[in-house]
Design a protein around this motif. Structure first.
Motif, short mmCIF file in Angstrom:
data_model
loop_
_atom_site.label_atom_id
_atom_site.label_comp_id
_atom_site.label_asym_id
_atom_site.label_seq_id
_atom_site.Cartn_x
_atom_site.Cartn_y
_atom_site.Cartn_z
N LEU A 112 36.69 34.10 45.88
CA LEU A 112 36.27 34.21 44.49
C LEU A 112 37.07 33.24 43.62
O LEU A 112 38.30 33.28 43.62
N ASN A 113 36.37 32.38 42.89
CA ASN A 113 36.99 31.45 41.95
C ASN A 113 36.56 31.80 40.53
O ASN A 113 35.37 31.98 40.28
N ILE A 114 37.53 31.92 39.64
CA ILE A 114 37.25 32.29 38.25
C ILE A 114 37.26 31.04 37.38
O ILE A 114 38.10 30.14 37.55
N THR A 115 36.33 30.99 36.42
CA THR A 115 36.23 29.88 35.48
C THR A 115 36.24 30.42 34.06
O THR A 115 35.55 31.40 33.76
N HIS B 246 32.22 30.46 49.18
CA HIS B 246 32.86 30.42 47.87
C HIS B 246 31.93 31.00 46.81
O HIS B 246 30.74 30.68 46.77
N ILE C 114 41.67 36.49 35.87
CA ILE C 114 42.27 35.44 36.70
C ILE C 114 42.95 36.05 37.92
O ILE C 114 42.91 35.47 39.01
N GLU D 57 41.12 36.36 41.34
CA GLU D 57 40.85 35.24 42.24
C GLU D 57 41.44 35.50 43.61
O GLU D 57 42.48 36.14 43.76
N LYS E 209 31.65 31.84 42.55
CA LYS E 209 32.23 31.55 41.23
C LYS E 209 31.76 32.60 40.23
O LYS E 209 30.64 33.09 40.29
#
Length: 283
Positions: A126-129, A23, A98, A101, A25
């Protein structure tokens, strides 16, 4: 055409050499770094290497063919948005949104005198914040809070991602803090995909003690929480007495007025009775 054939060949062989999914971020509008986690223990020359980056949706994200980056098969949304660091075997995805992701796959093939050989495959998610604004507590009624009334409050935060877990009201009096959970209204922007969240609270106005009312936005175990600036409510005893005076003063006046009227009516009736009795005696 040769690149496409090699690519399809790689996909067929992928299940046999699947790796652990890692993972990654990244903050919204920043650069995401996606690694192939390729040790290159054989010290292969990049001029004999083919590298594919593909999203789980089937979009081709990046290609390096025998040491040269090519763009013939890239999905349009990734053109001019990717760079490959061949020393670190890491893909840079620029200005992430976004919509970026998701799961990405790195495929590496070795080209030598013999048949092309798939030598490495790895996957990452891929995680978007996006940072939420600090929650803000607002009164939904005009004027200063008064005893024997209700406080009608809202707490809001905007522009964040992913969707938060919950919003909690914190009501602190002296050494005691109560936690109240109310419904959290969630609105996602259709274009940016960012979230705006709001919760509301309706309680009696606190009296005779200093009270701090704040709102806590819980984003998740790894993202932590955000808390608002507290709203301070302090209704002193003198204000309570003033309220009592303002309430009982008119009430007492009404009672006194009624008593006087009753006394007047009684006195009038007595006078009438006395007059009638005197007339009777005279006759």
């Amino acid at each position: 055409m040769a690149v496409c054939i090699f690519f399809l060949y790689a996909i067929i062989l992928l299940p046999g050499i699947a790796a652990n999914v890692r993972h990654v971020k990244s903050f919204l509008n920043h650069t995401a770094y996606l690694s192939c986690y390729f040790p290159n223990s054989q010290k292969s020359d990049i001029r004999n290497i083919i590298v594919f980056w593909q999203k789980h949706t089937g979009e081709v994200v990046h290609e390096v063919y025998l040491g040269q980056e090519i763009h013939d098969h890239l999905d349009p949304k990734y053109i001019n948005r990717t760079k490959m660091d061949m020393d670190k075997w890491t893909l840079q995805l620029l200005n992430v949104g976004i919509v970026d992701e998701g799961q990405y796959k790195c495929i590496i093939m070795h080209v030598d005198k013999g048949p092309k050989k798939l030598i490495h495959e790895s996957e990452c998610v891929l995680n978007i914040t996006a940072n939420y604004s600090q929650p803000v507590v607002a009164q939904l009624h005009a004027g200063k809070p008064k005893p024997n009334e209700n406080l009608n409050l809202s707490c809001s935060s905007s522009g964040g991602y992913p969707e938060p877990k919950q919003m909690i009201w914190l009501i602190s009096r002296e050494n005691v803090t109560d936690r109240l959970e109310r419904q959290m209204d969630v609105l996602q922007d259709a274009v940016t995909k960012l979230y705006n969240v709001t919760t509301k609270l309706n309680i009696p106005v606190p009296t005779n003690t200093l009270t701090n009312i704040s709102c806590l936005l819980h984003l998740g175990e790894q993202q932590g929480s955000l808390v608002s600036v507290p709203l301070v409510i302090e209704i002193q005893a003198e204000e309570m007495e003033l309220v009592k005076v303002n309430f009982f003063g008119p009430l007492i006046a009404v009672i006194v007025l009624i008593t006087i009227l009753l006394g007047f009516l009684i006195l009038k009736n007595r006078n009438i009775s006395s007059t009638s009795h005197s007339v009777g005696l005279t006759v």
